[in-house]
Write a protein that holds these residues in place. Structure first.
Motif, PDB file in Angstrom:
ATOM      1  N   GLU A   1       0.707  -1.203  -0.229  1.00 43.42           N
ATOM      2  CA  GLU A   1       0.024   0.163  -0.044  1.00 43.42           C
ATOM      3  C   GLU A   1       0.952   1.224   0.105  1.00 43.42           C
ATOM      4  OE1 GLU A   1      -3.340   0.669  -0.013  1.00 43.42           O
ATOM      5  OE2 GLU A   1      -3.587  -1.443  -0.628  1.00 43.42           O
TER       6      GLU A   1
ATOM      7  N   LYS B   1       2.438   1.854  -3.405  1.00 45.97           N
ATOM      8  CA  LYS B   1       1.509   2.126  -4.548  1.00 45.97           C
ATOM      9  C   LYS B   1       1.387   3.587  -4.258  1.00 45.97           C
ATOM     10  CE  LYS B   1      -2.121  -0.617  -4.850  1.00 45.97           C
ATOM     11  NZ  LYS B   1      -2.859  -1.761  -4.540  1.00 45.97           N
TER      12      LYS B   1
ATOM     13  N   SER C   1       4.342   8.195  -9.316  1.00 46.62           N
ATOM     14  CA  SER C   1       4.973   7.444 -10.496  1.00 46.62           C
ATOM     15  C   SER C   1       6.288   8.116 -10.863  1.00 46.62           C
ATOM     16  CB  SER C   1       4.059   7.206 -11.683  1.00 46.62           C
ATOM     17  OG  SER C   1       4.538   6.552 -12.660  1.00 46.62           O
TER      18      SER C   1
ATOM     19  N   ASP D   1      -0.645  -5.647  -9.120  1.00 48.33           N
ATOM     20  CA  ASP D   1       0.351  -4.433  -9.829  1.00 48.33           C
ATOM     21  C   ASP D   1       1.569  -5.143 -10.411  1.00 48.33           C
ATOM     22  OD1 ASP D   1      -1.309  -2.135  -8.679  1.00 48.33           O
ATOM     23  OD2 ASP D   1      -1.030  -3.384  -6.841  1.00 48.33           O
TER      24      ASP D   1
ATOM     25  N   LEU E   1       3.843  -2.087 -12.231  1.00 50.31           N
ATOM     26  CA  LEU E   1       4.739  -1.205 -11.265  1.00 50.31           C
ATOM     27  C   LEU E   1       5.717  -2.116 -10.475  1.00 50.31           C
ATOM     28  CD1 LEU E   1       4.893   1.245  -9.528  1.00 50.31           C
ATOM     29  CD2 LEU E   1       3.087   0.158  -7.943  1.00 50.31           C
TER      30      LEU E   1
END
Length: 937
Positions: free
Chosen positions: A804, A807, A811, A842, A845
């Motif tokens: 969490e 994320k 970015s 994900d 990522l």
């Protein structure tokens, strides 16, 4: 500990008086689907979007602190990329006005921005000589291109994934974005390359330099590398119809040693001469490449038309027919070789547009009907729009609109508040404006001479300004007319002060005189009714120029600042000398006396403020106030607090009793010339060289000095972090390419959050092992206390909490955050990545982060035997999960393609077709109908 004195904080309330800043560029933006009507302009740290037809502000894109330096709209028209002075880039949505993406990579001001043809990538050039490629969709930096030795002036995308950049180092560089290196350098310019433009469907490049020559280059895309046995003549053959021989500058292309699969050949065709003799400021073509325009440091925009291939062919045919008629005896073959179009015939001068002031930037848009719309951003705070009908016999530019009402043409040199705190007076070299403080609307504009000082006459129905030519001008606000002009001084009127009894005022000028005036009512020549006038009563002659005059509140003393760096105090009734305040090293430019008449504060060009006692003339304290001259000083009503404004663009508040700096108001980007406090002390208005007026408001928020100092130290630390050396990636040399991002306080905070999450994960795993041992020893289940942080996230597992946190890292800041992360945290992160990817969450990522960590810590990871099994597991899970994701993506793409074909065959329409043509047709029909109705009426 005793209670410390509390102050109330002043905060920014509004920015007004500004149409557009001349620092950045103007650009057309599509708002509500309509192009050519709205323009975006920089306005200090904000971006204003103006409707040119209504002369209204329709949208404000709010910035942070730094000044806007560059604008670029996206190809779809939904977004606007904004570059700032500190090197950051923010992408705004034009629908919502919110900043959706922030990029940090440059160390200096952004000077050039350009989207690619699809709008998926954004390239930026800066004063730090770097070019950075950004991925707009993934919101991340792709790579940095190094090679220029001075500031970048322009960046352009070409087809075949190529990029052209120009700089002040006189070079034009060609970059292959697939291999990320420079494969050609154009060195045919002797001075800085200030601008570039692509014309003729990207087959020609036009460059502008510091001379009056526009150089034109032919671009030829070569598909294959020359074979070893290929004749040399074939390689050097020029395919352009208007190519001129050029012995000196044909060989201006240096090829680096990298072998290329596709090369671009670039030859100089010739030059077009401009009328302007100075350097190019802006050179640009419209989106179709049919119109080319440029301007220098003057007020003239030169417009050129570029012929299309069909038009060139028609001209050649006409020329051939004429040549045949002239020389029938020559053979046809000889004629074909001799008939050519010159460069001046291919790129024709259309017209020149003369603006009302110096042009700083422009943008143009060509409508399908052949009408050219031009918008000009001028140096004197004006936006002008022109329309040009290209189909006319002699095209003439017609001015369509002019946005001026929102501000002054020159710097505001004096400000004043009305006695009821509602009206604000601002005066500059050409006009006096009255503003409503609550609505910030300009309610009166009156022409004047160069104003240096001003005041509201008691009653707030008239205002007086003192001018550079030594005149006093009296204006009536109700009619907005000049009532009276008096020749008050032989030199400039530097200062004016209202007497405390409000019956008159005093002025000080460059003629070494202080003059006393009284208000009187006189009969108007044409009217029986009496009107206000000014009567000269007394004069005080001095030895030096007078820079500033102030009354004491009891009207017993008059303070006069002189050019000899002293302040002399005189008795008002007898004009006898009382005190001399000397100590400043440079002249005192501003001063004020406190409400009780006990203190006088003086601000000087030596950057210091001195606080004196008015009883004996003793200096209580000398304070180093600003980094440049102190331009204005004023006490807050009924207090010993005062504000100073400096040429260092800052406004500061001080306590004259404790000699402490209370707060700094930062907002202006250039010198602050003057400020005015409202009589109740709730508002401050300031004027700057950046053409803006700013309103500051006293809030109810208490200001504690210790907290303020702490915040100041934090801000200094954050600035120092940004200036630190960037972390070095192991094994990476300082070559042509590098990482796009840079270390900022945000990336450090993101790395700290990841570290804290991993620490929590370690603690929780240790607790779990301990708990399992206790349960085993006890032979029964004992409940494990849940960590409050995990409970706040909904009782998730420690590993899920790390994901969490990971994320939530932006970015655009991911790579830099991982670069700051110590290696001791990497093994735990790799094990967690394995767990996450195995679960299939994900994947994109995590793979991006995993590959970056492997790249920067390759040596340590491969040398650690404990991580061998982890890497092996990661290899298996990553390959399987990525191939699954690719399969899903491929399936979805195939499905969408199938649905598209189905809909097209069913409805016999083209899917996602551009509806602008139909929209234009409907608009034309509606206008035609309206005209017919009007004709009938």
């Amino acid at each position: 500990m005793g209670l410390t004195r509390q102050y109330l904080r002043y905060g920014p309330a509004a920015l007004f008086g500004l149409v557009a800043s001349a620092r950045g560029n103007v650009t057309f933006v599509a708002l509500r689907g309509e192009r050519g009507r709205c323009v975006a302009v920089p306005a200090c740290e904000h971006v204003f979007v103006w409707d040119t037809r209504k002369a209204e502000k329709v949208l404000i894109l709010k910035g942070l602190k730094q000044e806007v330096s560059c604008l670029c709209p996206s190809p779809d028209g939904f977004h606007l990329a904004v570059g700032y002075e500190d090197g950051s880039i923010r992408v705004f949505s034009l629908r919502t006005g919110e900043a959706t993406i922030t990029f940090n990579g440059h160390k200096a001001a952004v000077t050039a921005l350009q989207y690619d043809h699809l709008g998926g990538r954004l390239v930026s050039g800066s004063k730090d000589t770097d070019v950075i490629m950004w991925d707009v969709i993934n919101e991340s930096g792709l790579y940095r291109l190094r090679g220029h030795k001075d500031a970048i002036t322009q960046v352009l995308f070409l087809k075949k994934n190529l990029l052209v950049t120009s700089g002040k180092d006189t070079l034009v560089k060609w970059w292959d974005l697939d291999t990320q290196h420079c494969f050609k350098t154009l060195v045919g310019h002797r001075t800085e390359v200030w601008g570039m433009a692509l014309i003729s469907k990207e087959k020609r490049l036009v460059t502008g330099s510091a001379d009056s020559e526009l150089r034109v280059w032919d671009i030829t895309y070569i598909q294959e590398v020359k074979e070893p046995d290929e004749p040399e003549s074939k390689k050097s053959k020029d395919s352009s119809p208007g190519a001129e021989e050029n012995t000196e500058e044909d060989e201006t292309l240096e090829l680096d040693e990298h072998p290329e699969e596709r090369l671009v050949k670039c030859n100089k065709v010739g030059s077009i001469m401009r009328e302007g003799r100075d350097r190019i400021v802006t050179l640009a073509a419209d989106q179709t490449g049919k119109i080319l325009a440029c301007h220098g440091t003057d007020a003239v925009l030169e417009v050129f038309s570029v012929l299309s291939e069909e038009e060139i062919q028609k001209k050649l045919e006409k020329k051939m027919k004429k040549a045949k008629k002239k020389a029938k005896q020559n053979s046809e073959e000889e004629l074909e070789g001799s008939v050519e179009l010159s460069l001046q015939e291919e790129i024709q001068r259309v017209t020149k547009v003369k603006a009302s002031s110096k042009i700083k930037s422009f943008d143009l848009i060509l409508s399908p009907k052949g009408e050219l719309k031009i918008v000009l951003l001028l140096q004197n705070n004006i936006i002008e729009s022109y329309s040009l009908n290209l189909s006319a016999q002699v095209p003439q530019a017609v001015r369509v609109s002019r946005i001026t009402i929102g501000g002054h043409r020159s710097d505001v040199r004096t400000l004043a508040f009305s006695s009821d705190n509602i009206a604000i007076l601002s005066a500059a070299a050409e006009s006096v404006k009255i503003w409503n403080r609550s609505t910030l609307q300009c309610i009166r504009t009156m022409d004047c001479e160069y104003a240096l000082c001003s005041l509201f006459v008691p009653g707030d129905r008239q205002v007086i300004t003192g001018t550079k030519t030594g005149k006093l001008q009296l204006y009536d606000l109700a009619s907005g007319s000049l009532m009276e002009t008096l020749d008050a001084h032989d030199g400039a009127v530097w200062s004016i002060a209202l007497s405390p009894d409000q019956r008159g005022f005093v002025t000080g000028g460059a003629d070494k005189c202080v003059k006393f005036w009284e208000f009187e009512l006189v009969k108007d020549e044409s009217n029986v009714q009496k009107r206000l006038s000014m009567k000269h009563v007394r004069v005080l002659q001095l030895d030096e120029d007078v820079l500033c005059v102030r009354y004491s509140p009891n009207q017993k003393l008059l303070a006069v600042s002189l050019l000899d760096c002293t302040v002399k105090i005189f008795y008002v009734d007898t004009l006898k000398f009382f005190l001399s305040l000397y100590g400043h090293k440079l002249p005192v430019l501003c001063m004020d006396i406190s409400y009780d008449g006990t203190l006088i504060a003086t601000g000087s060009a030596d950057r210091s403020v001195k606080i004196w006692g008015l009883d004996f003339g003793d200096c209580h304290r000398s304070i180093f106030a600003h980094d440049d001259s102190v331009m204005y000083l004023q006490f807050v009503a009924k207090s010993h607090l005062f504000f100073t404004a400096g040429k260092d663009s800052k406004i500061k508040q001080w306590d004259a009793d404790k000699f402490e700096h209370i707060q700094t108001l930062e907002g202006h980007h250039q010198e602050v010339w003057c400020l005015a406090l409202s009589p109740n002390g709730d508002y401050i208005v300031s004027a700057s060289h950046d053409k803006s007026l700013r309103l500051w408001e006293r809030t109810r928020e208490p200001l504690v000095l210790e907290e303020e100092r702490e915040m100041q130290r934090e801000a200094e630390y954050e600035d120092s972090v940004a200036k630190e050396e960037q972390p070095v990636v192991a094994g990476e040399t300082q070559g042509e390419t590098g990482l796009a991002g840079k270390k900022t306080i945000e990336t450090i905070k993101a790395a700290e959050r990841i570290m804290e999450a991993i620490e929590l994960y370690r603690e929780e795993m240790a607790k779990l092992k301990e708990h399992q041992a206790i349960c085993k020893a006890a032979g029964k289940e004992v409940p494990l206390p849940v960590n409050p942080i995990l409970r706040a996230y909904g009782n998730i597992t420690p590993s899920a909490y790390v994901l969490e946190v990971f994320k939530k890292v932006k970015s655009s800041e991911l790579e830099e955050s991982l670069l700051v992360l110590p290696f001791s945290y990497v093994p735990d992160l790799l094990r967690l990545f394995n767990e996450y990817i195995h679960l299939g969450s994900d994947v994109e990522l995590l793979c991006r982060a995993l590959l970056f960590l492997l790249k920067i810590h390759f040596g340590q990871i491969t040398g650690n035997h404990m991580l061998v099994t982890v890497i092996e597991n990661l290899k298996e899970t990553t390959i399987s999960r990525v191939s699954e994701a690719r399969d899903v993506l491929g399936f979805n793409m195939a499905g969408l393609q199938f649905l598209k074909r189905e809909i097209e065959t069913k409805d016999e329409v083209t899917f996602f077709a551009d509806a602008t043509d139909r929209f234009e047709e409907k608009k034309r029909k509606r206008k035609k109908k309206e005209k017919m109705v009007l004709a009938v009426l």
